[in-house]
Motif scaffolding. Structure first.
Motif, PDB file in Angstrom:
ATOM      1  N   SER A 502       0.829  -1.210   0.000  1.00 57.92           N
ATOM      2  CA  SER A 502       0.000   0.000   0.000  1.00 57.92           C
ATOM      3  C   SER A 502       0.866   1.264   0.000  1.00 57.92           C
ATOM      4  CB  SER A 502      -0.949  -0.001   1.197  1.00 57.92           C
ATOM      5  OG  SER A 502      -0.283   0.376   2.391  1.00 57.92           O
ATOM      6  N   GLY A 503       2.071   1.179   0.574  1.00 57.15           N
ATOM      7  CA  GLY A 503       2.975   2.328   0.537  1.00 57.15           C
ATOM      8  C   GLY A 503       3.399   2.656  -0.884  1.00 57.15           C
ATOM      9  N   ILE A 504       3.616   1.620  -1.690  1.00 50.93           N
ATOM     10  CA  ILE A 504       3.930   1.832  -3.108  1.00 50.93           C
ATOM     11  C   ILE A 504       2.734   2.477  -3.802  1.00 50.93           C
ATOM     12  CG2 ILE A 504       4.423   0.635  -5.276  1.00 50.93           C
ATOM     13  CD1 ILE A 504       5.963  -1.432  -3.593  1.00 50.93           C
ATOM     14  N   ALA A 505       1.518   1.966  -3.483  1.00 53.73           N
ATOM     15  CA  ALA A 505       0.303   2.552  -4.067  1.00 53.73           C
ATOM     16  C   ALA A 505       0.176   4.021  -3.682  1.00 53.73           C
ATOM     17  CB  ALA A 505      -0.919   1.765  -3.612  1.00 53.73           C
ATOM     18  N   GLY A 506       0.468   4.339  -2.423  1.00 48.58           N
ATOM     19  CA  GLY A 506       0.402   5.727  -1.987  1.00 48.58           C
ATOM     20  C   GLY A 506       1.355   6.613  -2.770  1.00 48.58           C
ATOM     21  N   ARG A 507       2.548   6.119  -3.040  1.00 49.88           N
ATOM     22  CA  ARG A 507       3.524   6.909  -3.809  1.00 49.88           C
ATOM     23  C   ARG A 507       3.097   7.068  -5.266  1.00 49.88           C
ATOM     24  NH1 ARG A 507       6.809   4.045  -0.228  1.00 49.88           N
ATOM     25  NH2 ARG A 507       7.400   2.410  -1.710  1.00 49.88           N
ATOM     26  N   LEU A 508       2.241   6.158  -5.735  1.00 50.93           N
ATOM     27  CA  LEU A 508       1.697   6.275  -7.087  1.00 50.93           C
ATOM     28  C   LEU A 508       0.427   7.129  -7.124  1.00 50.93           C
ATOM     29  CD1 LEU A 508       2.224   2.586  -8.304  1.00 50.93           C
ATOM     30  CD2 LEU A 508       3.327   4.642  -9.243  1.00 50.93           C
ATOM     31  N   GLY A 509       0.085   7.745  -5.986  1.00 49.07           N
ATOM     32  CA  GLY A 509      -1.047   8.662  -5.941  1.00 49.07           C
ATOM     33  C   GLY A 509      -2.365   8.037  -5.560  1.00 49.07           C
ATOM     34  N   ASP A 511      -5.301   6.352  -3.031  1.00 48.85           N
ATOM     35  CA  ASP A 511      -5.855   6.769  -1.747  1.00 48.85           C
ATOM     36  C   ASP A 511      -5.548   5.787  -0.637  1.00 48.85           C
ATOM     37  OD1 ASP A 511      -7.466   4.827  -2.954  1.00 48.85           O
ATOM     38  OD2 ASP A 511      -9.298   5.555  -2.013  1.00 48.85           O
ATOM     39  N   PHE A 512      -5.476   4.487  -0.960  1.00 47.27           N
ATOM     40  CA  PHE A 512      -5.319   3.473   0.079  1.00 47.27           C
ATOM     41  C   PHE A 512      -3.836   3.322   0.431  1.00 47.27           C
ATOM     42  CE2 PHE A 512      -4.630  -0.887   1.564  1.00 47.27           C
ATOM     43  CZ  PHE A 512      -5.487  -0.905   2.648  1.00 47.27           C
ATOM     44  N   ASP A 513      -3.484   3.729   1.641  1.00 49.46           N
ATOM     45  CA  ASP A 513      -2.092   3.660   2.095  1.00 49.46           C
ATOM     46  C   ASP A 513      -2.098   3.438   3.607  1.00 49.46           C
ATOM     47  OD1 ASP A 513       0.567   3.964   2.752  1.00 49.46           O
ATOM     48  OD2 ASP A 513       0.854   5.836   1.627  1.00 49.46           O
ATOM     49  N   ILE A 514      -1.708   2.237   4.015  1.00 51.65           N
ATOM     50  CA  ILE A 514      -1.598   1.919   5.447  1.00 51.65           C
ATOM     51  C   ILE A 514      -0.145   1.521   5.756  1.00 51.65           C
ATOM     52  CG2 ILE A 514      -4.009   1.298   5.761  1.00 51.65           C
ATOM     53  CD1 ILE A 514      -3.133  -1.680   5.565  1.00 51.65           C
ATOM     54  N   LEU A 532      -8.824   4.037  11.161  1.00 50.85           N
ATOM     55  CA  LEU A 532      -9.287   4.460   9.846  1.00 50.85           C
ATOM     56  C   LEU A 532      -8.113   4.566   8.894  1.00 50.85           C
ATOM     57  CD1 LEU A 532     -11.651   7.378  10.910  1.00 50.85           C
ATOM     58  CD2 LEU A 532     -12.403   5.292   9.761  1.00 50.85           C
ATOM     59  N   TRP A 533      -8.299   4.101   7.665  1.00 52.31           N
ATOM     60  CA  TRP A 533      -7.270   4.392   6.668  1.00 52.31           C
ATOM     61  C   TRP A 533      -7.648   5.684   5.936  1.00 52.31           C
ATOM     62  CZ3 TRP A 533      -8.554   4.785   1.564  1.00 52.31           C
ATOM     63  CH2 TRP A 533      -9.608   4.018   1.043  1.00 52.31           C
ATOM     64  N   PRO A 534      -6.630   6.365   5.393  1.00 49.10           N
ATOM     65  CA  PRO A 534      -5.219   5.992   5.317  1.00 49.10           C
ATOM     66  C   PRO A 534      -4.496   6.182   6.641  1.00 49.10           C
ATOM     67  CG  PRO A 534      -5.537   8.171   4.383  1.00 49.10           C
ATOM     68  CD  PRO A 534      -6.903   7.647   4.715  1.00 49.10           C
ATOM     69  N   GLN A 535      -3.377   5.478   6.762  1.00 48.60           N
ATOM     70  CA  GLN A 535      -2.507   5.657   7.918  1.00 48.60           C
ATOM     71  C   GLN A 535      -1.074   5.495   7.424  1.00 48.60           C
ATOM     72  OE1 GLN A 535      -2.096   3.349  11.984  1.00 48.60           O
ATOM     73  NE2 GLN A 535      -3.896   4.670  12.024  1.00 48.60           N
ATOM     74  N   SER A 536      -0.466   6.629   7.143  1.00 50.09           N
ATOM     75  CA  SER A 536       0.874   6.643   6.549  1.00 50.09           C
ATOM     76  C   SER A 536       1.613   7.873   7.045  1.00 50.09           C
ATOM     77  CB  SER A 536       0.780   6.675   5.019  1.00 50.09           C
ATOM     78  OG  SER A 536       0.228   7.909   4.589  1.00 50.09           O
ATOM     79  N   ALA A 537       2.832   8.027   6.574  1.00 53.50           N
ATOM     80  CA  ALA A 537       3.633   9.175   6.996  1.00 53.50           C
ATOM     81  C   ALA A 537       3.017  10.494   6.535  1.00 53.50           C
ATOM     82  CB  ALA A 537       5.052   9.042   6.438  1.00 53.50           C
ATOM     83  N   SER A 538       2.257  10.463   5.430  1.00 59.42           N
ATOM     84  CA  SER A 538       1.735  11.708   4.871  1.00 59.42           C
ATOM     85  C   SER A 538       0.284  11.990   5.240  1.00 59.42           C
ATOM     86  CB  SER A 538       1.854  11.696   3.337  1.00 59.42           C
ATOM     87  OG  SER A 538       1.131  10.598   2.803  1.00 59.42           O
ATOM     88  N   ARG A 539      -0.469  10.940   5.668  1.00 58.81           N
ATOM     89  CA  ARG A 539      -1.884  11.185   5.962  1.00 58.81           C
ATOM     90  C   ARG A 539      -2.418  10.154   6.938  1.00 58.81           C
ATOM     91  NH1 ARG A 539      -6.941  12.808   2.026  1.00 58.81           N
ATOM     92  NH2 ARG A 539      -8.413  12.999   3.743  1.00 58.81           N
TER      93      ARG A 539
END
Length: 869
Positions: A502-509, A511-514, A532-539
């Motif tokens: 999901s981190g790779i998906a987040g870097r590709l723009g 929405d789903f990034d955990i 709740l997702w997303p849960q990442s360094a950016s959001r």
């Protein structure tokens, strides 16, 4: 019995609300169930289905061993055969000759492994899910409008809104805990509630306005709303800068005739006023929108109104899709649908495919969408798919044109079925049966309708030789030559891999990034709290799109021009449009809820709601049987005459199968007509003919042992001390004593009462004065106290049992109303009369009815009205 250990925090396995559950293992092997007060979805509330979970965890009906061609086999032999046959089929016919059909009741980790195995290693997108039947149009609508399958809002918005519109959603029965939250907020804050539904459902109990629009007219209604938004100058000039397509959408909306919904002018104006004058408006939609051959357009008609006004992604406002299954969202997140990749990546985007293939180190990658559910079973029928693995679902009963699907599976070269239940319409068709763990035995995660990921934790040991679905899939993947890629030891490792992707998906723009959980340890996974997702360094968590940022290439949302389409035209041969749906206390095909006796006491057999005018025209009597037919199938259903449905628009529930009522399989009547974009079937608009079923006799039976009915119509249900069956036939048996002996599996002599003049026979089988079985037969629908017989079974009684009603001094509770506390209609009516009860709240204080899950409150209101009339 007192709990033996501390409660385990887990999640309910029913609808997409995702309620937290406290499950406490008991010394006898069962579970004590409570709502989790700390879970943000339900805050301690449970509906009656969730509260009865402890009654569904025994071994009755369980598949406990692998089987090959109907005979028990060891796991190694069974898995070797599955891997060998799938491998041989792929080698001879290519990867698209095999398929998986999976389920929204799988955990995310199960789903992830199935998707990885099929798309990245077998190299085909021939994997689809029964979630296709309930929310695929929402997915397609989201992607068209937002560029991603994103639910913008949260459950809290239901309580923060000024107006909540429920479209095609019987929230009271299908998502009861959300209904309770909304009802409480309405009482506390005066929230206005609008219900848009051709049928008057239990949810209308809290409606300030019920719009009984024509079937399929939803897109027209929201087009009229969009035109009115423009007419009243309510388009948000600032927000619309972030939206493309407004002129085209408005042009289509203005062309929609104002009389195209079937609503009165007054009701239409009131709806337009309530929606447009409430800045904080939430539009909640469910199967009445999605289950249509134009479902995607209906979704986008709703989204258009929120985008035009900027009423999205902020507290108390936005469109909200409520899902039908516990992990429909989790399946979407891992690419469980045939036209998606994991982590909301697109299968037709070469950069996305390459990213996933590189991450998985996969030997091949599916490069185009696979067939959606209906098309998948067509491919099985034509022989294009030669090996099929069905996991945690029952398509031979639940798919449209179910009889045709049954024949297709029966004709497939090699069929594997993984299930926890031994006997279903689908397991009967398998060459290999694999025993899977059930809800209380599984360990993993699920995602609810508001994007909240929660842990499902194992509370009981696996039954027999049952294994987790992810483990079964992984072991087949290893046997097919991909040992390293499927070498997880526990679900925590799968979740970590999913999070890393999901981190790779987040870097590709996307929405789903955990990706915060990419390094999760087994201990952290065990202790995971709902998030709740997303849960990442950016959001982190929260709502989407309030800032006007979307996931399309332009970064703008898209409004779509919608031209409303109506369902198929009725014909003189098939003049009725059949609506389908759920009942309050049952779930899908009842393999779980059917085990809990109190859940069958409310509604115990398949039925047809039909308007009095139609019933009179057809010669249908109350409680008689109706035969419903069309070119796809046939069903026999109990007649329920009611003005809750409009003339020409009967309703039937979906739950009964070959195991519980063979002629009540409503899926056999549903056509395989699908939305061209989402592939979701139109499950609520079958055209049918209806006529009286020519029964010469009706029967009702109770038994302490399982029944063996063979009549033209039968429907079985579980009782606290045994079983019951409703029966009917065209021709009466030659000898009723022999018929009863076969039905009950006994050669004992019964007590018998006959009335040859009236055609009535009643017999009771006693053992030491205890009732073991009884059969009541009449030329008309059998009138007796079913609740009395249910409680008398196994008890001490005499010949008075043949009266079919309680003797002097014995209470008769009547038909069950409150399943939470087991309270019947006659008990409630007696209390209303003797205690001078004047409100539903009074009934709750006096009896408890309606004070727990709240699903019975509309029926309590009806009883009050009848008592006071």
């Amino acid at each position: 019995m007192q709990p033996a250990t501390k409660p385990i925090r887990t999640t309910c396995p029913y609808c997409g609300v995702g309620c937290g559950v406290l499950a406490t293992p008991l010394a006898d092997g069962g579970l004590a169930i409570e709502g989790d007060p700390d879970h943000p979805a339900n805050k301690g509330r449970l509906c009656v289905k969730g509260a009865a979970l402890g009654e569904t965890v025994g071994l009755r009906g369980r598949l406990l061993d692998p089987h090959i061609h109907g005979r028990k086999a060891g796991w190694d032999k069974a898995l070797d055969l599955v891997a060998k046959r799938f491998g041989q089929t792929i080698a001879k016919h290519g990867p698209d000759s095999v398929a998986f059909y999976v389920s929204g009741q799988l955990l995310t980790e199960d789903y992830y492994v199935a998707n990885k195995l099929m798309k990245g290693f077998i190299g085909s997108a021939n994997i689809d899910t029964n979630s296709r039947l309930c929310m695929a149009s929402s997915v397609a609508g989201h992607k068209r409008a937002f560029g991603s399958d994103t639910v913008p809002g949260l459950y809290d918005d239901f309580e923060k809104a000024d107006t909540v519109v429920l479209v095609g959603s019987n929230l009271a029965w299908c998502h009861p805990v959300l209904y309770q939250r909304l009802a409480a907020a309405r009482q506390a804050r005066g929230i206005k509630v609008i219900v848009v539904d051709p049928r008057r459902t239990a949810t209308c109990d809290i409606a300030d306005l019920h719009l009984a629009l024509d079937p399929g007219a939803d897109a027209a209604l929201f087009n009229l709303l969009l035109a009115e938004i423009d007419q009243r100058g309510l388009i948000d000039a600032n927000f619309i800068r972030n939206v493309d397509g407004l002129p085209q959408a408005l042009s289509a909306a203005r062309e929609t005739p104002p009389f195209s919904t079937g609503l009165t002018h007054a009701d239409l104006i009131r709806f337009l006023d309530l929606w447009t004058r409430s800045e904080k408006v939430v539009t909640v939609y469910s199967q009445g929108i999605n289950q249509s051959d134009s479902g995607t357009d209906k979704v986008n008609a709703i989204l258009n109104c929120h985008l035009a006004t900027g009423r999205i992604g902020r507290p108390g406002m936005g469109p909200f899709s409520v899902t039908g299954q516990p992990n429909a969202m989790g399946g979407r997140e891992v690419g469980g649908l045939a036209n998606m990749l994991a982590c909301h990546l697109d299968i037709e985007n070469v950069d996305h495919r390459n990213a996933v293939q590189t991450f998985w180190n996969a030997p091949r990658m599916a490069d185009k969408p696979g067939p959606k559910a209906v098309d998948m079973f067509r491919a099985v029928e034509t022989g294009q798919i030669k090996a099929l693995w069905i996991i945690c679902t029952n398509p031979a009963a639940s798919m449209p044109e179910a009889d045709r699907v049954d024949r297709a599976i029966k004709g497939c070269d090699f069929v594997v079925v993984s299930d926890m239940i031994a006997d279903t319409d689908t397991t009967r068709l398998a060459h290999v049966l694999l025993p899977a763990t059930g809800w209380a035995e599984k360990d993993g995660t699920v995602t609810n309708s508001e994007r909240r990921i929660s842990r499902q934790r194992r509370t009981l040991p696996p039954a027999g030789q049952a294994r987790d679905d992810w483990r079964i899939l992984a072991q087949v993947g290893q046997r097919m030559g991909w040992r390293d890629a499927f070498s997880w030891n526990d679900p925590a490792q799968i979740f970590a891999e999913h999070a890393a992707l999901s981190g790779i998906a987040g870097r590709l723009g996307r929405d789903f990034d955990i990706s915060d959980h990419a390094e999760i340890t087994q201990g952290q996974y065990a202790a995971m709290q709902p998030f709740l997702w997303p849960q990442s360094a950016s959001r982190r968590g929260g709502r989407f799109f309030g800032d006007g940022a979307f996931h399309t290439p332009s970064g703008k949302a898209r409004m779509l021009p919608i031209t409303p389409r109506r369902p198929a035209t009725l014909s003189p041969e098939f003049p009725f449009r059949l609506n389908t749906g759920r009942v309050r206390d049952h779930w899908h095909t009842m393999t779980r809820t059917g085990l809990a006796p109190r859940l069958s006491r409310h509604i115990a057999e398949p039925f047809l709601e039909i308007h009095p005018r139609d019933a009179e025209k057809l010669g249908l009597a109350p409680a008689a049987l109706a035969e419903v037919t069309n070119p796809h199938g046939r069903a026999i259903l109990r007649v329920l005459i009611t003005d809750r449905v409009a003339p020409g628009q009967p309703f039937a529930p979906i739950h009964w199968t070959g195991e519980t009522a063979p002629t009540g399989r409503v899926g056999a009547l549903v056509p395989a007509s699908v939305d061209p974009l989402s592939g979701q079937p139109a499950s609520k608009s079958a055209t049918v003919a209806i006529r009286p079923f020519a029964a010469s006799w009706y029967g009702f039976a109770v038994s302490a042992k399982p029944l063996n009915p063979r009549s033209d119509y039968w429907a079985c249900a579980t009782l606290p001390a045994g079983y019951q069956a409703e029966l009917a036939g065209i021709k009466a048996p030659d000898e009723w004593l022999a018929e009863a002996a076969d039905l009950f599996g006994t050669d004992a002599d019964p007590l018998v009462v006959r009335d040859n003049r009236r055609g009535i026979i009643r017999m009771a089988f006693l053992e030491d004065a205890r009732l073991m079985a009884a059969l009541f037969v009449s030329p008309d629908p059998v009138a007796l106290s079913r609740s009395h017989l249910a409680t008398a079974l196994g008890g001490d009684c005499g010949g008075e049992i043949l009266a079919g009603r309680p003797g002097e001094g014995r209470a008769d509770e009547g038909a069950l109303i409150c399943a939470c506390f087991g309270i019947g209609a006659k008990t409630i009516l007696h209390s209303i009369a003797t205690q001078k009860l004047v409100s539903v709240e009074d009934i709750g204080k006096a009896l408890g009815a309606g004070s727990n899950c709240g699903s019975c409150r509309p029926e309590l209101k009806t009883l009050l009205a009848s008592a006071m009339s």
